[in-house]
Design a protein around this motif. Structure first.
Motif, PDB file in Angstrom:
ATOM      1  N   GLY A 237       0.787  -1.221   0.000  1.00  0.00           N
ATOM      2  CA  GLY A 237       0.000   0.000   0.000  1.00  0.00           C
ATOM      3  C   GLY A 237       0.813   1.261   0.000  1.00  0.00           C
ATOM      4  O   GLY A 237       2.009   1.281  -0.020  1.00  0.00           O
ATOM      5  N   ARG A 238       0.131   2.403   0.043  1.00  0.00           N
ATOM      6  CA  ARG A 238       0.777   3.702   0.130  1.00  0.00           C
ATOM      7  C   ARG A 238       0.316   4.373   1.429  1.00  0.00           C
ATOM      8  O   ARG A 238      -0.670   3.999   2.038  1.00  0.00           O
ATOM      9  CB  ARG A 238       0.375   4.591  -1.063  1.00  0.00           C
ATOM     10  CG  ARG A 238       0.572   3.933  -2.394  1.00  0.00           C
ATOM     11  CD  ARG A 238       2.041   3.969  -2.785  1.00  0.00           C
ATOM     12  NE  ARG A 238       2.217   3.540  -4.133  1.00  0.00           N
ATOM     13  CZ  ARG A 238       2.451   2.299  -4.478  1.00  0.00           C
ATOM     14  NH1 ARG A 238       2.485   1.357  -3.589  1.00  0.00           N
ATOM     15  NH2 ARG A 238       2.644   1.990  -5.753  1.00  0.00           N
ATOM     16  N   LYS A 239       0.965   5.441   1.765  1.00  0.00           N
ATOM     17  CA  LYS A 239       0.635   6.075   3.022  1.00  0.00           C
ATOM     18  C   LYS A 239       0.677   7.580   2.871  1.00  0.00           C
ATOM     19  O   LYS A 239       1.569   8.105   2.245  1.00  0.00           O
ATOM     20  CB  LYS A 239       1.688   5.614   4.021  1.00  0.00           C
ATOM     21  CG  LYS A 239       1.440   5.992   5.431  1.00  0.00           C
ATOM     22  CD  LYS A 239       2.463   5.243   6.216  1.00  0.00           C
ATOM     23  CE  LYS A 239       2.399   5.512   7.651  1.00  0.00           C
ATOM     24  NZ  LYS A 239       3.425   4.812   8.366  1.00  0.00           N
TER      25      LYS A 239
ATOM     26  N   GLU B 291       5.902   5.011   2.975  1.00  0.00           N
ATOM     27  CA  GLU B 291       4.683   4.339   2.519  1.00  0.00           C
ATOM     28  C   GLU B 291       4.937   2.837   2.434  1.00  0.00           C
ATOM     29  O   GLU B 291       6.069   2.382   2.467  1.00  0.00           O
ATOM     30  CB  GLU B 291       4.295   4.863   1.132  1.00  0.00           C
ATOM     31  CG  GLU B 291       4.150   6.366   1.076  1.00  0.00           C
ATOM     32  CD  GLU B 291       4.033   6.873  -0.352  1.00  0.00           C
ATOM     33  OE1 GLU B 291       4.481   6.162  -1.268  1.00  0.00           O
ATOM     34  OE2 GLU B 291       3.495   7.964  -0.525  1.00  0.00           O
TER      35      GLU B 291
ATOM     36  N   ASN C 142       4.135  -1.520   3.123  1.00  0.00           N
ATOM     37  CA  ASN C 142       3.922  -2.450   4.233  1.00  0.00           C
ATOM     38  C   ASN C 142       5.241  -3.025   4.763  1.00  0.00           C
ATOM     39  O   ASN C 142       5.255  -4.064   5.397  1.00  0.00           O
ATOM     40  CB  ASN C 142       2.995  -3.589   3.802  1.00  0.00           C
ATOM     41  CG  ASN C 142       3.658  -4.538   2.831  1.00  0.00           C
ATOM     42  OD1 ASN C 142       4.604  -4.179   2.136  1.00  0.00           O
ATOM     43  ND2 ASN C 142       3.164  -5.760   2.761  1.00  0.00           N
TER      44      ASN C 142
ATOM     45  N   GLU D  79      -1.698  -1.040   5.071  1.00  0.00           N
ATOM     46  CA  GLU D  79      -1.057  -0.693   3.810  1.00  0.00           C
ATOM     47  C   GLU D  79      -0.904  -1.917   2.900  1.00  0.00           C
ATOM     48  O   GLU D  79      -1.011  -1.824   1.685  1.00  0.00           O
ATOM     49  CB  GLU D  79       0.328  -0.095   4.071  1.00  0.00           C
ATOM     50  CG  GLU D  79       0.293   1.289   4.650  1.00  0.00           C
ATOM     51  CD  GLU D  79      -0.093   2.314   3.608  1.00  0.00           C
ATOM     52  OE1 GLU D  79       0.801   2.841   2.938  1.00  0.00           O
ATOM     53  OE2 GLU D  79      -1.295   2.575   3.461  1.00  0.00           O
TER      54      GLU D  79
ATOM     55  N   ASN E 220      -2.376  -1.441  -4.162  1.00  0.00           N
ATOM     56  CA  ASN E 220      -2.271  -1.095  -2.750  1.00  0.00           C
ATOM     57  C   ASN E 220      -3.611  -0.638  -2.192  1.00  0.00           C
ATOM     58  O   ASN E 220      -4.592  -0.504  -2.920  1.00  0.00           O
ATOM     59  CB  ASN E 220      -1.214  -0.008  -2.560  1.00  0.00           C
ATOM     60  CG  ASN E 220      -1.507   1.184  -3.447  1.00  0.00           C
ATOM     61  OD1 ASN E 220      -2.573   1.766  -3.358  1.00  0.00           O
ATOM     62  ND2 ASN E 220      -0.583   1.546  -4.320  1.00  0.00           N
TER      63      ASN E 220
END
Length: 590
Positions: free
Chosen positions: A15-17, A49, A51, A79, A381
């Motif tokens: 994922g992204r953050k 960002e 996981n 994420e 993501n």
């Protein structure tokens, strides 16, 4: 031609953050694992960002620190859609410091407590020694954290299974999903066949779907303990859905339909060790690369050959993968450590192509493939998933059945939005370009009941007494407010991969765009009279039988005999009759 076999689109392993309060400063976003050596002094700096989390040590944290660490783990799991990887003994800048045995033991114990707090399980993937001039050995550990997400939606990866006829595709899937080795005469594949002629000939002619689950501890969950599909779904926190495609050339249109319509995340090309690259193998490899599906290779039937024959087949594959048209980096997997590295590199770099050598009869190296599937992260993501779910509902119809006491059932993939039981949708386009109302009575995913379907998931939807004759493959079921664009004509920017003579106006080809498969006529070539192999052009096509629902930017593949080409839809010419009228709604009641 180099560009048309471009590497697979890669959205990152997880994922992204957007924000992480009171935590580390922003770091570089780059590939996150060592390139070649098993023991490099550095990993790339940790990304804010995703996981993947680096931790130097986790020894006796204060209560406040522990709560912060648990919250951070929750974020990393979110994420990675239920999966996270922790590197212990590594600084944020990627320096491999390593820990003493005592500190590593304490850090792993803290990690277990953190996982318990958030309802997850941990699996130590591998431990490696860091080579420092020190009396005491220092180690780093790589740990997989996994939990069933709070919404009980297990992580689902779709893998298309490709390869020449008799390469052992269905047998391999039978062994993986049934948990029993083959007897050397094809017993393992019998459960996968859908038609009598498939059992009689031993050849797949239709698309069949098989599932392999992994629980939160990374253990295989399959049919071996007389489980039903529903029990597998309940026990698994990660699911691999295999799309078994036909290998024989006469079923090529079915294979292409499976690749374009079922939206696989990855493709597994099965090559028989004793016959090597034969028949449709090259064609299937080319199709996967043209459609930008990341591909890995399994060399099967190693029990039938000498070691030299297997090595010759692997060398043959490596030569093809390194050719300018492919530009792939082959990576032979021969140990558990290789399998872990291969899974991570494969998801983050589209050019890496893992190669497994195994036997479905002796079971040799089968565990390495299972380790690979267990660790393989999703390409999309959590942020992209959320964006797709916020769009209007669009479900692609790939299969149509009539089930006793249930009525009409359609199978396919939810491209965008969310679909719930009882939802009102419209389906079309019909031959006259109209959309008809219907109600979704019930939903099943992997043969088990499901109340809510989310974007990117495949399922079957029961439509009650809706008239089956009004449906066909290639239709879409969409939200009534979508007002979809229906077209007879469309333009596409194409590359002609191969053609015996010249490609010109009036030529007819079978066009594949997503779940749409129909014959179309070439109406015009922009600025050219004809095309030859390897040339590009903007071409206007016209469907022959009925209008279709298409999208600008969709990948296109066309063929006719030896003629093959790929491209992208660039412009739609909406049908003159707009689908504003809808037929009377049909209910779910019998």
């Amino acid at each position: 031609m180099d560009s048309l076999f471009g590497t697979a689109a890669n959205n990152g392993a997880s994922g992204r953050k957007t924000a992480k309060s009171g935590s580390k400063k922003c770091k570089n976003r780059s590939a996150r694992y060592p390139k070649a050596s098993n023991n490099p002094p550095y990993l790339p700096p940790e990304a804010e960002e995703g996981n993947i989390e680096y931790k130097l040590k986790l020894v006796d944290p204060t209560q406040y620190r522990f709560e912060h660490l648990a919250t951070q783990m929750k974020w990393r799991l979110q994420e990675g859609r239920g999966e996270a990887v922790y590197q212990i003994g590594v600084e944020d800048n990627g320096l491999l410091v390593g820990l003493t045995e005592e500190d590593m033991k304490a850090s792993l114990q803290t990690l277990r407590r953190m996982a318990e707090r958030v309802g997850a399980d941990i699996t130590v993937l591998r431990e490696r020694e860091v080579d420092y001039e020190s009396d005491e050995s220092h180690r780093i550990a790589e740990v997989l954290i996994r939990k069933v997400p709070d919404d009980q939606q297990f992580l689902d990866l779709r893998v298309a299974v490709l390869g020449n006829v008799d390469s052992g595709k269905s047998t391999l899937l039978g062994v993986l999903t049934q948990g029993e080795l083959d007897n050397g005469r094809g017993r393992a594949r019998l459960n996968l066949f859908r038609h009598l002629h498939e059992i009689q000939t031993g050849r797949t002619s239709s698309i069949s779907i098989e599932i392999l689950g992994f629980d939160s501890r990374g253990e295989v969950v399959n049919y071996s303990e007389s489980r039903t599909a529903e029990e597998i779904c309940e026990s698994a926190s990660k699911m691999i859905t295999f799309i078994d495609l036909a290998g024989h050339h006469k079923y090529l249109k079915t294979t292409i339909f499976g690749l374009t319509s079922y939206c696989p995340d990855f493709a597994m090309l099965v090559v028989s060790a004793n016959t090597g690259i034969a028949g449709t193998t090259r064609e299937h490899l080319g199709l996967a690369m043209a459609l930008k599906v990341p591909i890995f290779i399994v060399v099967s039937k190693v029990d039938l050959c000498t070691k030299g024959t297997v090595e010759r087949t692997v060398r043959q594959l490596e030569r093809i993968l390194k050719q300018p048209g492919c530009n792939k980096v082959p990576m032979l997997v021969s140990s558990t450590d290789d399998a872990v590295t291969a899974a991570q590199k494969f998801a983050q770099s589209p050019s890496i192509t893992p190669i497994f050598t195994l036997s479905s009869v002796s079971g040799e190296s089968l565990d390495l493939l299972k380790v690979f599937f267990n660790i393989l992260p999703p390409l999309s993501n959590s942020k992209e998933q959320e964006e797709l779910m916020q769009q209007l509902t669009e479900f692609q119809v790939d299969e149509i059945y009539t089930v006793p006491d249930v009525g009409t059932v359609v199978g396919g993939t939810l491209y965008s939005g969310i679909c719930r039981e009882g939802e009102q949708l419209v389906v079309g386009p019909t031959d006259d370009g109209e959309f008809r109302e219907l109600t979704v009575c019930s939903i099943q995913r992997n043969r088990s009941g499901c109340r809510v379907l989310r974007a990117g998931q495949a399922a079957t939807l029961a439509l009650g007494d809706f008239d089956r004759s009004l449906l066909r493959k290639g239709m879409v079921m969409v939200s009534p407010e979508m007002n979809p664009t229906i077209c007879w004509r469309f333009e596409a920017e194409i590359v002609l991969l191969f053609h015996a003579k010249t490609f010109h106006k009036g030529f007819q080809v079978t066009v594949h765009v997503g779940n749409v498969r129909q014959t179309a006529t070439v109406e015009a070539l922009q600025g050219k009279d004809e095309l030859r192999t390897g040339e590009k052009a903007v071409v206007r096509f016209r469907f022959i039988k009925h209008p279709e629902y298409l999208k600008v930017g969709a990948k296109l593949l066309f063929r006719e005999g030896v003629t093959k080409g790929i491209g992208q839809v660039t412009k739609l010419q909406p049908a003159s009759q707009h689908p504003s009228k809808t037929a009377p709604s049909q209910s779910c009641e019998a």
